[in-house]
Design a protein around this motif. Structure first.
Motif, PDB file in Angstrom:
ATOM      1  N   LEU A 619      40.507  60.030  30.502  1.00 27.46           N
ATOM      2  CA  LEU A 619      40.367  59.412  31.765  1.00 27.46           C
ATOM      3  C   LEU A 619      41.709  59.175  32.632  1.00 27.46           C
ATOM      4  O   LEU A 619      41.663  59.113  33.792  1.00 27.46           O
ATOM      5  CB  LEU A 619      40.111  57.776  31.176  1.00 27.46           C
ATOM      6  CG  LEU A 619      38.831  57.598  30.455  1.00 27.46           C
ATOM      7  CD1 LEU A 619      38.678  56.372  29.750  1.00 27.46           C
ATOM      8  CD2 LEU A 619      37.683  57.642  31.518  1.00 27.46           C
ATOM      9  N   ALA A 620      42.673  59.254  31.947  1.00 30.40           N
ATOM     10  CA  ALA A 620      44.004  59.076  32.624  1.00 30.40           C
ATOM     11  C   ALA A 620      44.334  60.325  33.725  1.00 30.40           C
ATOM     12  O   ALA A 620      44.659  60.374  34.785  1.00 30.40           O
ATOM     13  CB  ALA A 620      45.233  59.159  31.851  1.00 30.40           C
ATOM     14  N   PRO A 624      43.627  59.969  38.660  1.00 29.61           N
ATOM     15  CA  PRO A 624      45.063  59.912  39.042  1.00 29.61           C
ATOM     16  C   PRO A 624      45.306  59.045  40.331  1.00 29.61           C
ATOM     17  O   PRO A 624      46.506  58.673  40.347  1.00 29.61           O
ATOM     18  CB  PRO A 624      45.254  61.432  39.784  1.00 29.61           C
ATOM     19  CG  PRO A 624      43.846  62.184  40.077  1.00 29.61           C
ATOM     20  CD  PRO A 624      42.867  61.209  39.110  1.00 29.61           C
ATOM     21  N   SER A 625      44.479  58.573  41.166  1.00 31.47           N
ATOM     22  CA  SER A 625      44.765  57.659  42.121  1.00 31.47           C
ATOM     23  C   SER A 625      45.062  56.197  41.673  1.00 31.47           C
ATOM     24  O   SER A 625      45.619  55.495  42.531  1.00 31.47           O
ATOM     25  CB  SER A 625      43.731  57.638  43.189  1.00 31.47           C
ATOM     26  OG  SER A 625      42.730  57.299  42.568  1.00 31.47           O
ATOM     27  N   ARG A 650      36.937  51.025  42.498  1.00 32.83           N
ATOM     28  CA  ARG A 650      35.658  51.538  42.475  1.00 32.83           C
ATOM     29  C   ARG A 650      35.540  53.006  42.887  1.00 32.83           C
ATOM     30  O   ARG A 650      34.898  54.147  42.549  1.00 32.83           O
ATOM     31  CB  ARG A 650      34.877  50.713  43.226  1.00 32.83           C
ATOM     32  CG  ARG A 650      34.264  49.424  42.341  1.00 32.83           C
ATOM     33  CD  ARG A 650      33.338  48.575  43.281  1.00 32.83           C
ATOM     34  NE  ARG A 650      33.997  48.004  44.529  1.00 32.83           N
ATOM     35  CZ  ARG A 650      34.623  46.719  44.449  1.00 32.83           C
ATOM     36  NH1 ARG A 650      34.551  45.925  43.379  1.00 32.83           N
ATOM     37  NH2 ARG A 650      35.214  46.310  45.665  1.00 32.83           N
ATOM     38  N   ALA A 651      36.525  53.257  44.003  1.00 27.62           N
ATOM     39  CA  ALA A 651      36.530  54.631  44.461  1.00 27.62           C
ATOM     40  C   ALA A 651      36.978  55.742  43.522  1.00 27.62           C
ATOM     41  O   ALA A 651      36.430  56.634  43.358  1.00 27.62           O
ATOM     42  CB  ALA A 651      37.378  54.724  45.823  1.00 27.62           C
ATOM     43  N   ALA A 652      37.911  55.272  42.692  1.00 30.45           N
ATOM     44  CA  ALA A 652      38.367  56.295  41.716  1.00 30.45           C
ATOM     45  C   ALA A 652      37.465  56.420  40.516  1.00 30.45           C
ATOM     46  O   ALA A 652      37.415  57.829  40.269  1.00 30.45           O
ATOM     47  CB  ALA A 652      39.696  55.853  40.925  1.00 30.45           C
ATOM     48  N   GLY A 711      38.849  38.459  36.545  1.00 27.38           N
ATOM     49  CA  GLY A 711      37.502  38.098  36.325  1.00 27.38           C
ATOM     50  C   GLY A 711      36.510  38.803  37.364  1.00 27.38           C
ATOM     51  O   GLY A 711      35.207  38.747  37.293  1.00 27.38           O
ATOM     52  N   GLU A 712      37.041  39.569  38.577  1.00 27.50           N
ATOM     53  CA  GLU A 712      36.290  40.089  39.538  1.00 27.50           C
ATOM     54  C   GLU A 712      35.708  41.242  38.699  1.00 27.50           C
ATOM     55  O   GLU A 712      36.221  42.064  38.400  1.00 27.50           O
ATOM     56  CB  GLU A 712      37.030  40.519  40.722  1.00 27.50           C
ATOM     57  CG  GLU A 712      36.472  40.997  41.812  1.00 27.50           C
ATOM     58  CD  GLU A 712      37.404  41.498  43.009  1.00 27.50           C
ATOM     59  OE1 GLU A 712      36.923  42.295  43.896  1.00 27.50           O
ATOM     60  OE2 GLU A 712      38.286  41.435  42.752  1.00 27.50           O
ATOM     61  N   GLU A 713      34.239  41.457  39.188  1.00 26.86           N
ATOM     62  CA  GLU A 713      33.577  42.651  38.411  1.00 26.86           C
ATOM     63  C   GLU A 713      33.893  43.714  39.145  1.00 26.86           C
ATOM     64  O   GLU A 713      33.786  43.910  40.418  1.00 26.86           O
ATOM     65  CB  GLU A 713      32.120  42.202  38.561  1.00 26.86           C
ATOM     66  CG  GLU A 713      31.665  40.970  37.537  1.00 26.86           C
ATOM     67  CD  GLU A 713      32.020  41.142  36.230  1.00 26.86           C
ATOM     68  OE1 GLU A 713      31.999  42.293  35.574  1.00 26.86           O
ATOM     69  OE2 GLU A 713      32.378  40.105  35.674  1.00 26.86           O
ATOM     70  N   GLY A 714      33.812  44.965  38.212  1.00 26.07           N
ATOM     71  CA  GLY A 714      34.211  46.196  38.878  1.00 26.07           C
ATOM     72  C   GLY A 714      33.035  46.833  38.856  1.00 26.07           C
ATOM     73  O   GLY A 714      32.077  46.626  38.672  1.00 26.07           O
TER      74      GLY A 714
END
Length: 714
Positions: A619-620, A624-625, A650-652, A711-714
């Motif tokens: 995952l790492a 990378p961004s 979200r973009a990553a 707590g903001e949902e991803g």
């Protein structure tokens, strides 16, 4: 006793089974193995420790040898450890002797005079290691074609211990070369403790014969899982298991000294240093204590194991060296400091107890560190669910392809440049993918090419020619150590750092559970001379092996424990209190809905995946961004940039969904890969990258909803 199974065995063997061994019946595994092994099938025999696997294999094969009139060495019996060979030899020598046949040992500790006798009078059964087989094949003193011409069968004991690392690829490659030498298929029989994927293990053992030769898993009474990683393996075996938290090695020694007096106890530790420290602490408390680990001398280990087998009220402290099938007599209890690396290891260790009729298996976990405590709780939770690790061969063993090409050139002296791959019968790593490795060996001078013939080159002589190419016979690198002597008696080996680092006052070592004063160091011969001293010694070893990494399943089990699931074992009052503290300490980094991302006031942002080290490394590399440059990978979390936003996150994740990236490789890690110097750097790095990755676990983590920051949902 099953008359059908006995009727199939040689009548002399049957007579001794009944009258000499006094067996009233064959065990189910032994009964079911007779027919398939007599018919020449490949097989994996699956049973817990002390399940009678050796007899299940050897009795039918000795019967085959008698009926087939096998001459010379017809059976190889291969194990991972010389100590296990030494332990098995008297038993196999007895069984072979019943039918007028012989069994001999061949490994690095066998004297030259004994080897000469074995070469002159070939035994029917040869007990050996893969490294010793390789040494025989490349030796100028062994006529390997003559010696192995009668080979019909190979028994691989503790086959699961081979298959999961590079020794397994080495073993398979050597077996393929032996099979080509004898010019006929060689039956392969693996003996294994419980694993999560026994059918895949059988396919692996069959090598080039997989899919073309008959074979079966023989495992009566064991629920075989479906294919695939992370499969469950039925219900866990019955046993009394207890988890306690003691906080330190001296405290563990106090508990062990006070409990279970009059019993024979085997204590497993996860490092040689801990073995030494616990051994010393137990002796200070008046406990009769013996030690066993790989850096003790052979004589020291044998003395300890023999004395322990004869004693009653005593403790033997060991690393994983006593995890495999070495017999140390009837045990009353196994004690584990912190956690073993895998559920499979725990099953091996638990199986050391409860062998006597009317007794149960016992294991007491004593956690001396917080991390070890959580690891133990998680492992016991996974075990209670019937889960056992699948055994998976390491990916892309290009470095061992290089080793095998060089070993073949030594064995045959000259090899056709278009014929070398035939020696491995189509075994996957030795196909088209191996051609760049061979080309590199030629370009760098490891192998010479002349008129379509390959032979050993000057670079191989320079790099590996020491002591008749003995460095080529093993698939792993042993760290340099100094041999420690008290007078003329070898005690064991120690890390050279202990002999070079600055100390205040006398230099003291801790070895074999005793403190020693260093009196003289022979730097040229790497020897250290000592004399006994009351206390104050230190133990230390460093190795080149990979650090222990927690798998996806065991990491998720840690998360489940922190979310409130107790392992269904006896938890002491101290353990329950420590568990409550751990849950309180981690309450902000676990959530039942999925991973969370946290950010402390200092900007330290972490993605708490609980995905395991390899999945997190994948995952790492794949995000990378948003991942912190020069990242440090942990089995629990991935470090993120401190300026991360939900939108960037979200973009990553969306970008990673198009394809995962293999982890980056530290060039220092490549140096720890044996024979890496015989590979192009890009291929050595690619090998390590493939082994560091867990794409399946990474995809599972990416598919989960994330609670982002506050707590903001991803």
């Amino acid at each position: 006793m099953s008359a059908d199974a006995l009727d199939l065995l040689d009548p002399i063997l049957t007579h001794h089974i009944v009258n000499t061994l006094g067996w009233r019946s064959l065990r189910p595994l032994q009964q079911e193995a007779v027919g398939p092994l007599l018919s020449g099938q490949d097989a994996v025999l699956l049973a817990p420790t002390a399940g009678g696997k050796t007899e299940a294999a050897v009795f039918p094969l000795l019967t085959r040898a008698q009926r087939g009139g096998w001459k010379d060495t017809g059976i190889l019996y291969v194990t991972p450890l010389k100590a296990l060979l030494n332990n098995l030899h008297p038993r196999l020598e007895t069984y072979a002797g019943w039918v007028g046949r012989t069994a001999e040992l061949w490994h690095g500790d066998i004297a030259t005079s004994k080897r000469r006798r074995i070469l002159a009078q070939r035994p029917d059964v040869l007990l050996t290691t893969p490294e010793s087989l390789e040494a025989m094949l490349v030796s100028t003193h062994v006529d390997h074609r003559a010696f192995f011409h009668g080979l019909h069968c190979v028994v691989v004991d503790e086959v699961h211990a081979f298959a999961g690392d590079d020794r397994g690829w080495h073993l398979l490659a050597v077996l393929e070369r032996l099979q080509r030498l004898v010019g006929r298929p060689v039956q392969r029989v693996g003996l294994s403790a419980t694993v999560g994927n026994p059918r895949e293990l059988l396919d692996w053992l069959q090598g080039s014969g997989s899919g073309g030769r008959p074979g079966q898993v023989i495992a009566p009474g064991v629920t075989l899982p479906g294919a695939g990683a992370g499969a469950a393996a039925g219900s866990p075996p019955a046993g009394d298991v207890e988890l306690d938290y003691v906080g330190s090695v001296p405290n563990a020694a106090t508990v062990i000294a006070a409990l279970h007096r009059g019993e024979k106890r085997l204590v497993f530790c996860e490092s040689r240093r801990t073995v030494e420290e616990l051994g010393e602490q137990l002796r200070l408390r008046g406990v009769t204590t013996f030690l066993s680990h790989a850096s003790l001398s052979t004589d020291e280990r044998r003395r300890a194991e023999h004395a322990f087998a004869e004693a009653r009220d005593c403790v033997i402290v060991s690393t994983s060296t006593l995890e495999l099938g070495i017999d140390v007599g009837d045990l009353d209890r196994v004690i584990q400091l912190d956690a073993p690396p895998t559920v499979a290891s725990f099953l091996q260790r638990l199986g050391r107890t409860g062998r006597r009729p009317g007794t149960r298996r016992h294991c007491l976990f004593l956690a001396v560190h917080d991390e070890g405590f959580l690891a133990a709780a998680a492992l016991l939770l996974a075990w209670s669910r019937g889960w056992v690790e699948p055994v998976t061969a390491p990916a892309e063993p290009r470095h061992l392809v290089a080793q095998q090409i060089l070993a073949l050139c030594l064995q045959e002296h000259r090899v056709g440049e278009n014929l070398w791959s035939e020696w491995w019968g189509g075994l996957e790593p030795f196909g088209k993918a191996a051609e760049p490795v061979v080309q590199h060996l030629v370009e760098q001078g490891y192998v010479e090419r002349d008129g379509g013939i390959l032979f050993i080159g000057p670079e191989a002589e320079r790099r590996f020619g020491h002591r008749h190419f003995m460095g080529l016979t093993a698939s792993f690198t042993a760290p340099p150590e100094f041999t420690v002597f008290s007078g003329r008696t070898e005690i064991g080996r120690t890390d050279p750092d202990l002999l070079t680092e600055e100390v205040q006052g006398p230099r003291k070592l801790l070895l074999a559970g005793r403190s020693w004063l260093v009196t003289y160091i022979d730097w040229r011969r790497r020897r250290c001379f000592v004399e006994p001293v009351d206390e104050g010694g230190r133990a230390k070893w460093s190795g080149f092996g990979a650090d222990r990494v927690r798998s996806y399943t065991l990491s998720r089990a840690v998360r489940d424990v922190l979310l409130g699931t107790d392992p269904p074992v006896l938890l002491t009052r101290r353990a329950r209190a420590r568990l409550a503290e751990a849950r309180d300490r981690h309450r902000d980094v676990v959530h039942p809905a999925g991973p969370v991302i946290t950010r402390r006031g200092d900007g330290d942002a972490r993605w708490w995946t609980w995905g395991g080290h390899r999945a997190n490394a994948t995952l790492a590399a794949s995000l990378p961004s948003v991942v912190l440059p020069h990242r440090i990978v942990d089995d629990r979390f991935v470090r993120l940039r401190d300026d991360i936003t939900a939108q960037a996150w979200r973009a990553a994740v969306a970008d990673a969904g198009n394809g995962l990236t293999l982890p980056e490789v530290d060039v220092r890690a490549v140096r720890g890969l044996k024979f890496a110097e015989a590979l192009p750097p890009r291929l050595a790095e690619a090998t390590l990258a493939a082994r560091l990755a867990d794409t399946e676990g990474a995809r599972a983590v990416l598919a989960e909803p994330v609670r982002f920051l506050a707590g903001e949902e991803g």
